[in-house]
Design a protein around this motif. Structure first.
Motif, PDB file in Angstrom:
ATOM      1  N   THR A  11       0.798  -1.228   0.000  1.00 18.70           N
ATOM      2  CA  THR A  11       0.000   0.000   0.000  1.00 18.70           C
ATOM      3  C   THR A  11       0.836   1.287   0.000  1.00 18.70           C
ATOM      4  O   THR A  11       0.568   2.171  -0.831  1.00 18.70           O
ATOM      5  CB  THR A  11      -0.973   0.001   1.202  1.00 18.70           C
ATOM      6  OG1 THR A  11      -1.720  -1.200   1.163  1.00 18.70           O
ATOM      7  CG2 THR A  11      -1.906   1.198   1.153  1.00 18.70           C
ATOM      8  N   ALA A  64       0.522   3.793  -3.100  1.00 18.91           N
ATOM      9  CA  ALA A  64      -0.102   5.103  -2.835  1.00 18.91           C
ATOM     10  C   ALA A  64       0.796   6.233  -3.333  1.00 18.91           C
ATOM     11  O   ALA A  64       0.320   7.206  -3.928  1.00 18.91           O
ATOM     12  CB  ALA A  64      -0.381   5.254  -1.346  1.00 18.91           C
ATOM     13  N   ASP A  97      -0.472   8.890  -6.256  1.00 18.31           N
ATOM     14  CA  ASP A  97      -0.880  10.152  -5.636  1.00 18.31           C
ATOM     15  C   ASP A  97      -1.014  11.245  -6.702  1.00 18.31           C
ATOM     16  O   ASP A  97      -0.103  11.466  -7.488  1.00 18.31           O
ATOM     17  CB  ASP A  97       0.164  10.572  -4.584  1.00 18.31           C
ATOM     18  CG  ASP A  97      -0.443  11.559  -3.593  1.00 18.31           C
ATOM     19  OD1 ASP A  97      -1.681  11.749  -3.614  1.00 18.31           O
ATOM     20  OD2 ASP A  97       0.325  12.141  -2.810  1.00 18.31           O
ATOM     21  N   ILE A 114      -4.009   1.567 -10.751  1.00 17.49           N
ATOM     22  CA  ILE A 114      -3.538   0.902  -9.523  1.00 17.49           C
ATOM     23  C   ILE A 114      -2.906  -0.445  -9.859  1.00 17.49           C
ATOM     24  O   ILE A 114      -1.872  -0.807  -9.300  1.00 17.49           O
ATOM     25  CB  ILE A 114      -4.705   0.756  -8.512  1.00 17.49           C
ATOM     26  CG1 ILE A 114      -5.141   2.135  -8.030  1.00 17.49           C
ATOM     27  CG2 ILE A 114      -4.290  -0.115  -7.337  1.00 17.49           C
ATOM     28  CD1 ILE A 114      -6.443   2.140  -7.238  1.00 17.49           C
ATOM     29  N   PRO A 144      -4.285  -3.900  -0.255  1.00 19.57           N
ATOM     30  CA  PRO A 144      -4.011  -2.562  -0.793  1.00 19.57           C
ATOM     31  C   PRO A 144      -5.255  -1.866  -1.329  1.00 19.57           C
ATOM     32  O   PRO A 144      -5.423  -0.651  -1.137  1.00 19.57           O
ATOM     33  CB  PRO A 144      -3.014  -2.831  -1.923  1.00 19.57           C
ATOM     34  CG  PRO A 144      -2.353  -4.104  -1.563  1.00 19.57           C
ATOM     35  CD  PRO A 144      -3.412  -4.907  -0.870  1.00 19.57           C
ATOM     36  N   GLU A 148      -7.184  -0.463   1.547  1.00 24.45           N
ATOM     37  CA  GLU A 148      -6.489   0.659   2.175  1.00 24.45           C
ATOM     38  C   GLU A 148      -6.409   1.875   1.243  1.00 24.45           C
ATOM     39  O   GLU A 148      -6.494   3.019   1.700  1.00 24.45           O
ATOM     40  CB  GLU A 148      -5.095   0.219   2.627  1.00 24.45           C
ATOM     41  CG  GLU A 148      -5.171  -0.805   3.751  1.00 24.45           C
ATOM     42  CD  GLU A 148      -3.807  -1.326   4.191  1.00 24.45           C
ATOM     43  OE1 GLU A 148      -3.721  -1.800   5.335  1.00 24.45           O
ATOM     44  OE2 GLU A 148      -2.860  -1.277   3.394  1.00 24.45           O
ATOM     45  N   LEU A 149      -6.259   1.637  -0.061  1.00 23.78           N
ATOM     46  CA  LEU A 149      -6.209   2.765  -1.008  1.00 23.78           C
ATOM     47  C   LEU A 149      -7.572   3.450  -1.096  1.00 23.78           C
ATOM     48  O   LEU A 149      -7.665   4.668  -1.204  1.00 23.78           O
ATOM     49  CB  LEU A 149      -5.763   2.286  -2.391  1.00 23.78           C
ATOM     50  CG  LEU A 149      -4.300   1.812  -2.477  1.00 23.78           C
ATOM     51  CD1 LEU A 149      -4.038   1.097  -3.784  1.00 23.78           C
ATOM     52  CD2 LEU A 149      -3.326   2.980  -2.297  1.00 23.78           C
ATOM     53  N   ARG A 153      -7.680   5.635   1.769  1.00 22.76           N
ATOM     54  CA  ARG A 153      -6.698   6.720   1.717  1.00 22.76           C
ATOM     55  C   ARG A 153      -7.084   7.791   0.699  1.00 22.76           C
ATOM     56  O   ARG A 153      -6.700   8.953   0.833  1.00 22.76           O
ATOM     57  CB  ARG A 153      -5.321   6.143   1.355  1.00 22.76           C
ATOM     58  CG  ARG A 153      -4.191   7.130   1.622  1.00 22.76           C
ATOM     59  CD  ARG A 153      -2.860   6.530   1.265  1.00 22.76           C
ATOM     60  NE  ARG A 153      -2.394   5.548   2.222  1.00 22.76           N
ATOM     61  CZ  ARG A 153      -1.109   5.375   2.552  1.00 22.76           C
ATOM     62  NH1 ARG A 153      -0.180   6.136   2.006  1.00 22.76           N
ATOM     63  NH2 ARG A 153      -0.755   4.449   3.410  1.00 22.76           N
ATOM     64  N   PHE A 154      -7.835   7.401  -0.340  1.00 22.63           N
ATOM     65  CA  PHE A 154      -8.228   8.368  -1.387  1.00 22.63           C
ATOM     66  C   PHE A 154      -9.763   8.399  -1.477  1.00 22.63           C
ATOM     67  O   PHE A 154     -10.352   7.959  -2.480  1.00 22.63           O
ATOM     68  CB  PHE A 154      -7.619   7.967  -2.729  1.00 22.63           C
ATOM     69  CG  PHE A 154      -6.111   7.966  -2.732  1.00 22.63           C
ATOM     70  CD1 PHE A 154      -5.389   9.154  -2.814  1.00 22.63           C
ATOM     71  CD2 PHE A 154      -5.406   6.766  -2.643  1.00 22.63           C
ATOM     72  CE1 PHE A 154      -3.992   9.149  -2.816  1.00 22.63           C
ATOM     73  CE2 PHE A 154      -4.014   6.754  -2.646  1.00 22.63           C
ATOM     74  CZ  PHE A 154      -3.298   7.957  -2.725  1.00 22.63           C
TER      75      PHE A 154
END
Ligand SMILES: [Zn+2]
Length: 371
Positions: A109, A113, A117, A131, A218, A221-222, A225-226
């Motif tokens: 991850t 990330a 980004d 991704i 991932p 979690e991605l 995160r986004f």
């Protein structure tokens, strides 16, 4: 069937190991499914399942019923398979450095990330492609220094682009059970039902970085995160525990292969009508609630309960018997739940793991998997 052979770096001059993958369906077809057997090399139920699965996939290919792509690695750990010590197979840990073949895989991850980004957009399909490429680049940039690390990298590379990843293991003695991400539990519920699974243990992070966690974690979690961009959960991975180490035979191998084919039909990977999903008594519980039963002293182990049995808090699970005095220490369950696995040794030392219960009352943290 198309076969690819991956050479591993030699451990010593003159030695050679290779990893074989057998593929069915067109390259690039979706859904793509990756199945590997016996990453812990002395866990053979997955290997015999793979033999019967290959027979079925060959027949399906002949009948032009393979819609997606299936990549099968029937021997995921040729290094461990060759580790025979005084006549005993030692397939869980690498003898050279003690590394567990199913632990300490990379957590992708943070690197992925950083690569994506500022590049995500409003289209979930474009984000998925972005991704997937970042995951492939991140794996490519991984430079393991050992032969075991090289094996792990090849396995991760082969599996990482798949939509569904099945890692076939077994316990010492056990009932059928699964490990997966909480967000993948529904995806694999039909697989569990076809296999007759008794329990599904879920965790975002189990603490041991096993193989299956590399792939689905991932995406989860991605997405978190986004939050301003649509991130699909594009890979779902599962560890399938095909009962116990001694549960190797054609009857179970055929049944397990049939169950996987039924799941592939259900997911549209192969054609033909999927059988109805059987109603099974299986729990989905957090791995954090799984109760490890530990021996309080050394002695002879006499179990009271078979794998797969429902137990209640306070039930006697095993006696630990001092062979000299005859004194008995009773090991009891703390939680209600399914005894989904137990140790195969019938003499224990203090502190050894005797079994595991899929309960609901505990809330453990840290390294949740066995060593
Ligand atoms: Zn295993």
């Amino acid at each position: 069937m198309f076969t690819t052979i991956h050479q591993l770096p030699p451990l010593a001059p003159g030695s050679a190991h290779s990893l074989v993958m057998q593929s069915f369906g067109e390259e690039g077809a979706r859904p793509e499914v990756y199945v590997q057997a016996s990453l812990h090399a002395d866990e053979i139920p997955g290997m015999i399942c793979a033999v019967h699965l290959r027979e079925r996939l060959l027949a399906l290919e002949d009948a032009r019923l393979v819609i997606g792509r299936i990549n099968l690695v029937p021997v995921a750990n040729p290094l461990g398979l060759g580790q025979i010590v005084f006549g005993h197979a030692m397939g869980r840990f690498a003898l050279g450095d003690g590394v567990n073949f199913n632990r300490d895989y990379p957590h992708l991850t943070p690197g992925v990330a950083a690569r994506i980004d500022g590049r995500l957009g409003a289209d979930p399909h474009a984000n998925k492609a972005l991704i997937r490429q970042a995951i492939a680049d991140e794996i490519e940039a991984w430079t393991p220094s050992t032969q075991v690390g090289a094996l792990k990298k090849i396995l991760v590379s082969l599996a990482s682009g798949a939509d569904l990843i099945l890692d076939l293991h077994c316990d010492s003695e056990g009932a059928m059970h699964l490990y997966t991400q909480p967000t993948s539990a529904d995806v694999f519920a039909p697989l569990g039902a076809f296999l007759g699974s008794r329990a599904t243990l879920t965790a975002v992070e189990s603490g041991g970085d096993p193989f299956d966690e590399v792939f689905s974690r991932p995406w989860v979690e991605l997405r978190a995160r986004f939050p301003d961009h649509p991130v699909p959960l594009a890979s779902h991975s599962v560890t399938v525990e095909l009962r116990g180490q001694a549960d190797v035979g054609h009857t179970t191998g055929r049944a397990d292969a049939d169950a996987i084919v039924a799941f592939l039909r259900h997911c549209g990977v192969v054609g033909g009508a999927a059988p109805p999903i059987p109603a099974v008594e299986a729990s989905v519980t957090p791995l954090a609630s799984a109760e490890p039963l530990t021996a309080p002293s050394s002695g002879i182990v006499a179990f009271h309960v078979e794998p797969g049995a429902m137990v209640k808090a306070g039930d006697a699970i095993a006696d630990i018997i001092d062979p000299i005095s005859g004194a008995v220490t009773v090991v009891t369950a703390q939680s209600d739940g399914v005894l989904f696995a137990r140790g195969a040794n019938r003499f224990t030392s203090a502190g050894k793991r005797l079994g595991k219960i899929a309960g609901t009352t505990l809330n453990r943290s840290g390294r949740l998997l066995s060593l």
